[in-house]
Design a protein around this motif. Structure first.
Motif, PDB file in Angstrom:
ATOM      1  N   PRO A 215      -3.482   5.634  -1.456  1.00  6.09           N
ATOM      2  CA  PRO A 215      -2.448   6.611  -1.817  1.00  6.09           C
ATOM      3  C   PRO A 215      -1.691   6.275  -3.115  1.00  6.09           C
ATOM      4  O   PRO A 215      -1.290   7.186  -3.840  1.00  6.09           O
ATOM      5  CB  PRO A 215      -1.495   6.615  -0.613  1.00  6.09           C
ATOM      6  CG  PRO A 215      -1.836   5.405   0.184  1.00  6.09           C
ATOM      7  CD  PRO A 215      -3.243   5.027  -0.131  1.00  6.09           C
ATOM      8  N   ALA A 216      -1.537   4.975  -3.431  1.00  4.84           N
ATOM      9  CA  ALA A 216      -0.759   4.620  -4.624  1.00  4.84           C
ATOM     10  C   ALA A 216      -1.483   5.052  -5.899  1.00  4.84           C
ATOM     11  O   ALA A 216      -0.882   5.660  -6.789  1.00  4.84           O
ATOM     12  CB  ALA A 216      -0.475   3.115  -4.650  1.00  4.84           C
ATOM     13  N   ILE A 217      -2.788   4.768  -5.991  1.00  5.00           N
ATOM     14  CA  ILE A 217      -3.531   5.125  -7.213  1.00  5.00           C
ATOM     15  C   ILE A 217      -3.662   6.645  -7.320  1.00  5.00           C
ATOM     16  O   ILE A 217      -3.706   7.206  -8.415  1.00  5.00           O
ATOM     17  CB  ILE A 217      -4.927   4.424  -7.260  1.00  5.00           C
ATOM     18  CG1 ILE A 217      -5.509   4.459  -8.679  1.00  5.00           C
ATOM     19  CG2 ILE A 217      -5.924   5.021  -6.295  1.00  5.00           C
ATOM     20  CD1 ILE A 217      -4.914   3.456  -9.610  1.00  5.00           C
ATOM     21  N   ARG A 218      -3.670   7.333  -6.159  1.00  5.97           N
ATOM     22  CA  ARG A 218      -3.747   8.811  -6.179  1.00  5.97           C
ATOM     23  C   ARG A 218      -2.375   9.449  -6.386  1.00  5.97           C
ATOM     24  O   ARG A 218      -2.249  10.652  -6.457  1.00  5.97           O
ATOM     25  CB  ARG A 218      -4.335   9.319  -4.855  1.00  5.97           C
ATOM     26  CG  ARG A 218      -5.791   8.989  -4.612  1.00  5.97           C
ATOM     27  CD  ARG A 218      -6.350   9.793  -3.422  1.00  5.97           C
ATOM     28  NE  ARG A 218      -5.620   9.547  -2.175  1.00  5.97           N
ATOM     29  CZ  ARG A 218      -5.947   8.602  -1.289  1.00  5.97           C
ATOM     30  NH1 ARG A 218      -6.979   7.828  -1.503  1.00  5.97           N
ATOM     31  NH2 ARG A 218      -5.234   8.446  -0.191  1.00  5.97           N
ATOM     32  N   LYS A 219      -1.329   8.582  -6.357  1.00  8.83           N
ATOM     33  CA  LYS A 219       0.066   9.047  -6.445  1.00  8.83           C
ATOM     34  C   LYS A 219       0.344  10.088  -5.351  1.00  8.83           C
ATOM     35  O   LYS A 219       0.949  11.139  -5.584  1.00  8.83           O
ATOM     36  CB  LYS A 219       0.378   9.595  -7.836  1.00  8.83           C
ATOM     37  CG  LYS A 219       0.172   8.550  -8.932  1.00  8.83           C
ATOM     38  CD  LYS A 219       0.931   8.886 -10.189  1.00  8.83           C
ATOM     39  CE  LYS A 219       1.041   7.778 -11.200  1.00  8.83           C
ATOM     40  NZ  LYS A 219      -0.009   6.808 -11.367  1.00  8.83           N
ATOM     41  N   ASP A 220      -0.120   9.766  -4.158  1.00  4.42           N
ATOM     42  CA  ASP A 220      -0.005  10.652  -3.006  1.00  4.42           C
ATOM     43  C   ASP A 220       1.342  10.372  -2.312  1.00  4.42           C
ATOM     44  O   ASP A 220       1.426   9.605  -1.344  1.00  4.42           O
ATOM     45  CB  ASP A 220      -1.196  10.337  -2.081  1.00  4.42           C
ATOM     46  CG  ASP A 220      -1.404  11.404  -1.046  1.00  4.42           C
ATOM     47  OD1 ASP A 220      -0.459  12.161  -0.779  1.00  4.42           O
ATOM     48  OD2 ASP A 220      -2.515  11.459  -0.488  1.00  4.42           O
ATOM     49  N   ILE A 221       2.391  10.993  -2.835  1.00  2.00           N
ATOM     50  CA  ILE A 221       3.768  10.668  -2.431  1.00  2.00           C
ATOM     51  C   ILE A 221       4.028  10.959  -0.942  1.00  2.00           C
ATOM     52  O   ILE A 221       4.713  10.186  -0.270  1.00  2.00           O
ATOM     53  CB  ILE A 221       4.790  11.443  -3.311  1.00  2.00           C
ATOM     54  CG1 ILE A 221       4.551  11.140  -4.795  1.00  2.00           C
ATOM     55  CG2 ILE A 221       6.227  11.101  -2.929  1.00  2.00           C
ATOM     56  CD1 ILE A 221       4.747   9.691  -5.196  1.00  2.00           C
ATOM     57  N   LEU A 222       3.464  12.041  -0.427  1.00  4.51           N
ATOM     58  CA  LEU A 222       3.702  12.394   0.987  1.00  4.51           C
ATOM     59  C   LEU A 222       3.207  11.296   1.920  1.00  4.51           C
ATOM     60  O   LEU A 222       3.904  10.883   2.856  1.00  4.51           O
ATOM     61  CB  LEU A 222       3.002  13.718   1.331  1.00  4.51           C
ATOM     62  CG  LEU A 222       3.658  14.980   0.777  1.00  4.51           C
ATOM     63  CD1 LEU A 222       2.825  16.211   1.121  1.00  4.51           C
ATOM     64  CD2 LEU A 222       5.083  15.133   1.292  1.00  4.51           C
ATOM     65  N   THR A 223       2.007  10.799   1.636  1.00  5.74           N
ATOM     66  CA  THR A 223       1.440   9.727   2.472  1.00  5.74           C
ATOM     67  C   THR A 223       2.238   8.433   2.309  1.00  5.74           C
ATOM     68  O   THR A 223       2.545   7.746   3.299  1.00  5.74           O
ATOM     69  CB  THR A 223      -0.043   9.495   2.102  1.00  5.74           C
ATOM     70  OG1 THR A 223      -0.729  10.729   2.296  1.00  5.74           O
ATOM     71  CG2 THR A 223      -0.677   8.415   2.943  1.00  5.74           C
ATOM     72  N   LEU A 224       2.594   8.124   1.068  1.00  5.32           N
ATOM     73  CA  LEU A 224       3.390   6.909   0.829  1.00  5.32           C
ATOM     74  C   LEU A 224       4.690   6.965   1.630  1.00  5.32           C
ATOM     75  O   LEU A 224       5.106   5.977   2.245  1.00  5.32           O
ATOM     76  CB  LEU A 224       3.695   6.753  -0.669  1.00  5.32           C
ATOM     77  CG  LEU A 224       2.494   6.372  -1.556  1.00  5.32           C
ATOM     78  CD1 LEU A 224       2.866   6.492  -3.031  1.00  5.32           C
ATOM     79  CD2 LEU A 224       2.025   4.956  -1.243  1.00  5.32           C
ATOM     80  N   ASP A 225       5.328   8.138   1.661  1.00  3.72           N
ATOM     81  CA  ASP A 225       6.584   8.309   2.400  1.00  3.72           C
ATOM     82  C   ASP A 225       6.390   8.083   3.899  1.00  3.72           C
ATOM     83  O   ASP A 225       7.219   7.438   4.550  1.00  3.72           O
ATOM     84  CB  ASP A 225       7.145   9.729   2.169  1.00  3.72           C
ATOM     85  CG  ASP A 225       8.082   9.751   0.976  1.00  3.72           C
ATOM     86  OD1 ASP A 225       8.387   8.659   0.461  1.00  3.72           O
ATOM     87  OD2 ASP A 225       8.483  10.856   0.559  1.00  3.72           O
ATOM     88  N   LYS A 226       5.281   8.621   4.410  1.00  4.46           N
ATOM     89  CA  LYS A 226       5.007   8.435   5.846  1.00  4.46           C
ATOM     90  C   LYS A 226       4.868   6.952   6.167  1.00  4.46           C
ATOM     91  O   LYS A 226       5.390   6.467   7.165  1.00  4.46           O
ATOM     92  CB  LYS A 226       3.703   9.147   6.228  1.00  4.46           C
ATOM     93  CG  LYS A 226       3.844  10.628   6.434  1.00  4.46           C
ATOM     94  CD  LYS A 226       2.515  11.191   6.939  1.00  4.46           C
ATOM     95  CE  LYS A 226       2.522  12.700   6.815  1.00  4.46           C
ATOM     96  NZ  LYS A 226       1.195  13.281   6.985  1.00  4.46           N
ATOM     97  N   HIS A 227       4.147   6.221   5.313  1.00  2.00           N
ATOM     98  CA  HIS A 227       3.950   4.788   5.554  1.00  2.00           C
ATOM     99  C   HIS A 227       5.290   4.052   5.483  1.00  2.00           C
ATOM    100  O   HIS A 227       5.583   3.199   6.317  1.00  2.00           O
ATOM    101  CB  HIS A 227       2.973   4.203   4.532  1.00  2.00           C
ATOM    102  CG  HIS A 227       1.557   4.676   4.715  1.00  2.00           C
ATOM    103  ND1 HIS A 227       0.537   4.340   3.868  1.00  2.00           N
ATOM    104  CD2 HIS A 227       1.000   5.494   5.654  1.00  2.00           C
ATOM    105  CE1 HIS A 227      -0.596   4.902   4.280  1.00  2.00           C
ATOM    106  NE2 HIS A 227      -0.318   5.621   5.356  1.00  2.00           N
TER     107      HIS A 227
END
Ligand SMILES: NC(=O)c1ccc[n+]([C@@H]2O[C@H](COP(=O)([O-])OP(=O)(O)OC[C@H]3O[C@@H](n4cnc5c(N)ncnc54)[C@H](OP(=O)(O)O)[C@@H]3O)[C@@H](O)[C@H]2O)c1
Length: 251
Positions: A215-227
């Motif tokens: 998720p970090a390299i994809r800049k997938d903010i929603l997933t990062l927030d869930k984690h």
């Protein structure tokens, strides 16, 4: 060749087995604790002594594999100044042995070694010597027990050791944290093992920076927030997750 090992811990044990497997003779194991020296000596069919004992001067090479701190004040009764002596530390200068022997050097195994390991893995050896003749001797011996031998100086060895801590010790620490998290959250850490193996194997054919996923390299903010929400109950893990995410996003 006849080899004397000084130390009886992880490195002395694995190197001792490797040396014997490649047709050399370990003639003596010397260690601070005579009981530990005897244990390894018995396995290798060698003599043993503690630091008050007499070194076997018929040895062609003395390999000192004791803790880095102990190397600073190392002393064995019975002079070895006319013998070839090496240490096995990544971040200690070869010159620490200067007052101990005229011919000295380093035989540093760039591998994580534990005496309990069931098989000996490939062990790259980084070598150095006090002069060209000594380096040639150490290199010839190193090549007889390893397919991967490189001459490096103190500074290069220090840098490779620092990088080794990151790729091995830090990675293993992350496994330990993830395992603890899985246990506490009641999911199976074992399910992650194929992923661990695949990620490690990938370095064989690509530069790590080029094959980063997640998720970090994809800049997938929603997933990062869930984690991050999930990690609220694990503050240490949350801090580490944030730092590494930042490092991946801003290389
Ligand atoms: N393990 C690795 O993965 C690895 C890889 C590459 C290089 N190295 C390097 O190899 C060296 C040995 O590491 P190791 O993993 O084998 O360590 P280890 O398993 O912890 O064994 C330490 C050895 O040092 C001796 N020792 C400890 N304190 C001492 C002191 N104050 N005076 C004299 N002897 C002392 C112990 O002797 P007694 O048991 O008789 O007390 C033991 O034989 C270190 O320089 C380390 O940096 C380790």
């Amino acid at each position: 060749m006849k080899i004397a090992l000084i130390g009886s811990g992880n490195v002395a044990t694995v190197l001792g087995r490797l040396i014997a497997k490649n047709g050399h003779q370990v003639c003596q194991v010397i260690s601070r604790e005579a009981g530990n020296a005897k244990l390894l000596a018995d396995e290798l069919g060698a003599g043993f002594a503690d630091f008050d004992g007499v070194p076997d001067r018929t040895a062609d090479l003395f390999i000192i594999a004791i803790s880095d701190a102990a190397l600073e004040n190392f002393f064995v009764k019975g002079a070895l100044h006319d013998k070839i002596v090496v240490h096995t530390a990544g971040s200690v200068s070869k010159d620490i042995l200067r007052n101990f022997a005229h011919s000295y050097g380093v035989l540093y195994p760039l591998q994580t070694l534990r005496k309990e390991m069931p098989e000996i893995p490939p062990i790259p050896l980084l070598i150095d010597g006090s002069d060209d003749g000594v380096t040639d001797f150490i290199e010839a011996f190193a090549r007889s027990i390893s397919q991967n031998v490189q001459r490096v100086n103190d500074e290069q060895r220090l840098k490779l050791h620092a990088a080794a801590v990151i790729v091995s010790n830090f990675t293993n620490h992350l496994y330990a944290i993830a395992e603890d998290f899985c246990i506490k959250e009641n999911v199976h850490f074992d399910m992650l093992k194929p992923l661990i193996m695949e990620t490690a194997a990938r370095v064989n054919h690509a530069s790590p920076a080029k094959v980063q996923t997640g998720p970090a390299i994809r800049k997938d903010i929603l997933t990062l927030d869930k984690h991050l929400r999930l990690f609220t109950a694990h503050p240490k893990l949350r801090t580490m997750y944030l730092r590494l995410t930042d490092s991946i996003m801003n290389p």
